[in-house]
Design a protein around this motif. Structure first.
Motif, mmCIF file in Angstrom:
data_model
loop_
_atom_site.group_PDB
_atom_site.id
_atom_site.type_symbol
_atom_site.label_atom_id
_atom_site.label_comp_id
_atom_site.label_asym_id
_atom_site.label_seq_id
_atom_site.Cartn_x
_atom_site.Cartn_y
_atom_site.Cartn_z
ATOM 1 N N VAL A 314 -5.416 25.027 -15.830
ATOM 2 C CA VAL A 314 -6.243 25.150 -14.630
ATOM 3 C C VAL A 314 -5.396 25.580 -13.442
ATOM 4 O O VAL A 314 -5.762 26.480 -12.674
ATOM 5 N N ASP A 315 -4.236 24.962 -13.257
ATOM 6 C CA ASP A 315 -3.366 25.326 -12.139
ATOM 7 C C ASP A 315 -2.820 26.735 -12.281
ATOM 8 O O ASP A 315 -2.723 27.488 -11.301
ATOM 9 N N LEU A 316 -2.465 27.122 -13.512
ATOM 10 C CA LEU A 316 -1.859 28.435 -13.712
ATOM 11 C C LEU A 316 -2.859 29.567 -13.498
ATOM 12 O O LEU A 316 -2.501 30.617 -12.959
ATOM 13 N N VAL A 317 -4.100 29.387 -13.908
ATOM 14 C CA VAL A 317 -5.066 30.470 -13.715
ATOM 15 C C VAL A 317 -5.576 30.511 -12.275
ATOM 16 O O VAL A 317 -6.045 31.564 -11.815
ATOM 17 N N ARG A 318 -5.480 29.384 -11.562
ATOM 18 C CA ARG A 318 -5.897 29.387 -10.158
ATOM 19 C C ARG A 318 -4.781 29.890 -9.250
ATOM 20 O O ARG A 318 -5.027 30.646 -8.315
ATOM 21 N N LEU A 354 -11.214 34.210 -22.152
ATOM 22 C CA LEU A 354 -12.401 34.430 -21.321
ATOM 23 C C LEU A 354 -12.007 34.646 -19.861
ATOM 24 O O LEU A 354 -12.598 35.487 -19.169
ATOM 25 N N VAL A 355 -11.005 33.908 -19.380
ATOM 26 C CA VAL A 355 -10.511 34.135 -18.014
ATOM 27 C C VAL A 355 -10.014 35.566 -17.875
ATOM 28 O O VAL A 355 -10.321 36.263 -16.888
ATOM 29 N N LEU A 356 -9.262 36.023 -18.851
ATOM 30 C CA LEU A 356 -8.729 37.386 -18.817
ATOM 31 C C LEU A 356 -9.862 38.413 -18.784
ATOM 32 O O LEU A 356 -9.835 39.365 -17.986
ATOM 33 N N ALA A 357 -10.878 38.207 -19.624
ATOM 34 C CA ALA A 357 -11.977 39.178 -19.704
ATOM 35 C C ALA A 357 -12.819 39.171 -18.427
ATOM 36 O O ALA A 357 -13.153 40.237 -17.885
ATOM 37 N N VAL A 358 -13.172 38.003 -17.925
ATOM 38 C CA VAL A 358 -14.010 37.918 -16.727
ATOM 39 C C VAL A 358 -13.275 38.485 -15.516
ATOM 40 O O VAL A 358 -13.859 39.216 -14.696
ATOM 41 N N HIS A 359 -11.997 38.175 -15.385
ATOM 42 C CA HIS A 359 -11.226 38.687 -14.251
ATOM 43 C C HIS A 359 -11.143 40.213 -14.307
ATOM 44 O O HIS A 359 -11.221 40.884 -13.265
ATOM 45 N N ALA A 369 -1.364 35.836 -15.394
ATOM 46 C CA ALA A 369 -1.135 34.524 -16.002
ATOM 47 C C ALA A 369 -2.008 34.345 -17.241
ATOM 48 O O ALA A 369 -1.546 33.848 -18.283
ATOM 49 N N ALA A 370 -3.277 34.761 -17.140
ATOM 50 C CA ALA A 370 -4.169 34.640 -18.295
ATOM 51 C C ALA A 370 -3.699 35.517 -19.443
ATOM 52 O O ALA A 370 -3.814 35.137 -20.622
ATOM 53 N N ALA A 371 -3.169 36.698 -19.131
ATOM 54 C CA ALA A 371 -2.668 37.583 -20.180
ATOM 55 C C ALA A 371 -1.480 36.957 -20.905
ATOM 56 O O ALA A 371 -1.402 36.981 -22.140
ATOM 57 N N VAL A 372 -0.557 36.382 -20.135
ATOM 58 C CA VAL A 372 0.606 35.729 -20.755
ATOM 59 C C VAL A 372 0.163 34.522 -21.580
ATOM 60 O O VAL A 372 0.650 34.300 -22.699
ATOM 61 N N LEU A 373 -0.756 33.734 -21.033
ATOM 62 C CA LEU A 373 -1.247 32.558 -21.749
ATOM 63 C C LEU A 373 -1.970 32.951 -23.026
ATOM 64 O O LEU A 373 -1.848 32.272 -24.056
ATOM 65 N N THR A 374 -2.714 34.052 -22.989
ATOM 66 C CA THR A 374 -3.390 34.526 -24.196
ATOM 67 C C THR A 374 -2.374 34.890 -25.277
ATOM 68 O O THR A 374 -2.523 34.516 -26.450
ATOM 69 N N GLY A 375 -1.327 35.610 -24.876
ATOM 70 C CA GLY A 375 -0.284 35.948 -25.839
ATOM 71 C C GLY A 375 0.424 34.722 -26.372
ATOM 72 O O GLY A 375 0.729 34.626 -27.569
#
Length: 757
Positions: A314-318, A354-359, A369-375
């Protein structure tokens, strides 16, 4: 000039007492005292409670909290630091125990705590993390006592539903919950071996989520406590408390209101799918998880690791910048989750994807951040499947609506009139959707505020929840274990629901809307139950009888919305209708959650000898074998089936559980491929499968049924068997066996022989 210093102001005694009352120390003291008293009442001596408490505090919580404070960045409340630090401590404990056990120096894992204390005591940059961060006064005193009440309830509920039926000595432990001996056996193997095997079938590598067994083994090494005491009493308690606190912290982090966290835990503890027909029980599986910490330690351990991971995500995507230390914490928690529970990392992957796609859709740029977390999630999921599980799927397969079809079959058997299967399936799916909407419908309130619709944290939890619901809908399992995906996602769907209610309820005095709506929902479900019980036609169509109550429930919610619209209170429909539905669910769930507390002091273990699974003298004999043999010694047993009428239930694990030794072949219900074989041949469970190596089983049983130099010596020479364990409730020629093996110990129904050269 001389500096004149004013004397220090010493608070008065009443002021100090008032400060103590408003602090969080009294609620914590209440919970600790309640836990100690409850454990002591249920056969755990005070010295053992003290040793365990000291280990958790000094060996898990405190060093984990120091690293959490050093790496997590922005100061938070002390309660969040303690809870998240404990979860991190479990992760670091397991990740250090595994190599220590592999190197045959199991106690070396304690070095991680010692190194932590040394670094944080000597390095100035780390020394500043010892004092509590944040302002304890920021936490409302009502919240502290609310949390204490919920954790206290979990302790009492555990005592009422688990402790009093699962004793620590025979016959109280003679009829344990079916999976507990299995968990105990696996913990015993991890205590003595890495890589681990299925202790009940030698040679079967443990391709499973087994890190909770490493925690139990490490704790046993550090404290000297029996694994049974840890599994049946001690270890799940702090995990349940940490999970409860962190769910509240995450809900507050998302919504900014303290009451949403309390509401989320109350929903988790007390709310079930609505039950408008009291004579059959709910059709949709309950989403409550109060009893789960005891019957599924793997799920408990995975859940404890996932909540702080969710906080970090939550903190990393915000706020993706300036949080480098949190990336380290994410990597550590994900690594521990690899072997924690298989359901959680896919949920995290769905959330960050989903964060990556919506953003990308909304802002037309990549959320880094979402891209790195997805990987990172993809890498860990691949590592889990290839290295930890080695391709073993435990029977999970693509089977859309498998759980719904199972309930469809139940409805079809009970139906008074034959209906087409698509019609039955449609009815069941509709009931599921109504039930889930009743529990989590408050999440629709998030749609009213633009900032919530685009908040990456909300999108993250939506992805987690959608993945849990989707997995239940598209996967199948012979034991219906796809339900664990929904159980894993349920707390985060609940947090979304309470956050949605917070976005729609009035900021001032929200209870003025919430309490009447809750009461109306309870009255509505009570009225529907009463009407159905009176109007139910004898011998009528069971399908129609079960559809009508749900239709009435949906109609009642629609009526509430219509009344609010007609009276000019259209805006309240976003919160009043979901709270009305929660009232229905709360009414359905409170009785089974509260009723057991009235019988908490009544001991209720099985004492009928015919129903006891563990033999009289079995624990004593198995522990004698453990104390007089090497961990590498192999044992053969004559018992493979649980005592059940008419069939062989192959989930027999108690001998390997208490002996902490590997067995040539005991029970084979959960070995690799068992679930897949059951699914392949269409069996509902793996418990009735035949052993896939009939020659080994035949050689094993021949030594007990026809003891000769060839049969007994063959076990020694061919398989390396050193000990024979006999439960004389099963066929065995004990008098003849003594001619070819030396009787070393006997207790009750159990005989221990040593196979000599």
């Amino acid at each position: 000039m001389l500096e004149v210093r004013s004397p220090a102001v010493v608070p008065s005694v009443p002021a100090r007492r008032w400060r103590l009352l408003r602090s969080g120390r009294l609620p914590v003291a209440f919970v600790v005292l309640l836990a100690v008293v409850t454990l002591n009442v249920y056969a755990v001596p005070l010295p053992e409670i003290g040793v365990f408490g000291a280990y958790i505090l000094l060996g898990v919580t405190l060093p984990g909290m120091l690293w959490w404070r050093a790496l997590s960045g922005t100061p938070r409340s002390p309660v969040a630091d303690v809870a998240a630090g404990t979860a991190l401590g479990y992760a670091l404990e397991v990740l250090t125990y595994i190599p220590a056990r592999w190197l045959d120096v199991p106690l070396a894992f304690l070095a991680w705590a010692g190194v932590t204390y040394l670094l944080f005591a000597t390095m100035p940059s780390l020394r500043r993390h010892w004092p509590a961060r944040g302002n304890p006064g920021e936490v409302p005193v009502g919240w502290s006592w609310g949390m204490a009440g919920l954790v206290g309830y979990a302790i009492l509920y555990s005592a009422a539903t688990f402790f009093r039926t699962q004793g620590l000595s025979w016959p109280g432990n003679g009829a344990p919950y079916i999976d507990l001996p299995y968990h105990l056996a696996m913990a015993g193997d991890v205590k003595h071996h890495i890589p681990a095997m299925f202790a009940n079938v030698v040679g079967e590598a443990l391709h499973d989520h087994w890190f909770v067994y490493a925690d139990l083994a490490a704790t046993s090494w550090a404290t000297g406590l029996e694994l049974q005491t840890l599994l049946f009493r001690l270890s799940p308690l702090p995990m349940a408390a940490v999970f409860t606190v962190l769910v509240v912290v995450l809900a507050h982090r998302l919504s900014g209101r303290w009451w949403t966290g309390i509401a989320a835990v109350v929903i988790t503890f007390f709310v079930t799918a609505p039950d408008p027909y009291a004579w059959t029980g709910v059709l949709v599986p309950s989403v409550g998880g109060v009893g789960l910490p005891w019957v599924s330690p793997t799920q408990t351990f995975g859940a404890v690791l996932f909540v702080p991971l969710a906080l970090l995500l939550v903190d990393l995507v915000r706020r993706p910048s300036g949080l480098n230390g949190r990336w380290v914490l994410v990597a550590v928690l994900m690594l521990a989750e690899v072997g924690g529970k298989a359901t959680f990392l896919p949920l995290a992957l769905a959330g960050v994807t989903l964060v990556l796609a919506v953003h990308l859709i909304v802002h037309r740029k990549v959320h880094r951040a979402a891209a790195v977390l997805t990987g990172l999630c993809l890498a860990y999921v691949a590592f889990a499947q290839i290295v930890v599980f080695q391709g073993e799927n435990k029977g999970l397969r693509f089977a859309p609506f498998h759980l719904m079809r199972w309930h469809e079959d139940r409805l079809g058997r009970d139906a008074g009139l034959p209906l087409q299967r698509p019609v039955l399936l449609l009815i069941v799916v509709a009931i599921y959707l109504v039930s889930w909407a009743a529990v989590w419908g408050g999440a629709v309130g998030l749609l009213r505020r633009r900032r919530w619709r685009t908040d990456p944290a909300v999108v993250l939890l939506v992805g987690v929840g959608m993945a849990g619901v989707g997995a239940v809908c598209v996967f199948g399992h012979p034991g219906l274990s796809q339900g664990y995906f929904l159980g894993s996602a349920a707390p985060y769907l609940t947090i979304l629901a309470t956050t949605g209610l917070a976005a729609t309820l009035p900021e001032k005095r929200p209870w003025r809307v919430a309490l009447p709506a809750l009461a109306a929902g309870a009255v509505a479900i009570w009225a529907i139950e009463s009407w159905v019980a009176i109007a139910r036609p004898h011998g009528g169509n069971v399908v129609i009888e079960r559809v009508i109550p749900y239709a009435l429930l949906a109609g009642a919610a629609a009526a509430v919305a219509l009344v609010l619209v007609l009276t000019g209170r259209r805006g309240l429909t976003w919160c009043a209708v979901p709270v009305f539905a929660l009232g229905c669910c709360l009414y359905s769930g409170y009785a089974p959650r509260l009723t057991p507390l009235w019988s908490i002091a009544e001991a209720a273990p099985v004492t009928d000898p015919e129903r006891l699974h563990v033999a009289e003298g079995g624990v004593t004999a198995a522990r004698w074998l453990r104390d007089h043999s090497s961990p590498d010694d192999l044992v053969a047993v004559n018992a493979h089936c649980r005592r059940s009428a008419g069939r062989c239930d192959n989930r027999h694990f108690w001998i390997s559980a208490y002996a902490e030794r590997r067995i040539l072949v005991e029970g084979w219900g959960y070995i690799n491929g068992a679930n897949s074989r059951a699914a392949l041949i269409g069996q509902p469970t793996m418990g009735t499968l035949e052993f896939r190596d009939p020659k080994r089983l035949a050689d094993n049983d021949a030594a007990f049924l026809r003891p000769t130099t060839e049969t007994v010596g063959g076990l020694r020479d061919t398989y390396g068997v050193r000990w024979l364990f006999v439960d004389d409730r099963y066929p065995a020629l004990t008098s003849e066996l003594g001619r070819f093996a030396a009787l070393r110990f006997r207790a009750g129904h159990c005989w221990v022989y040593e196979v000599t050269s």
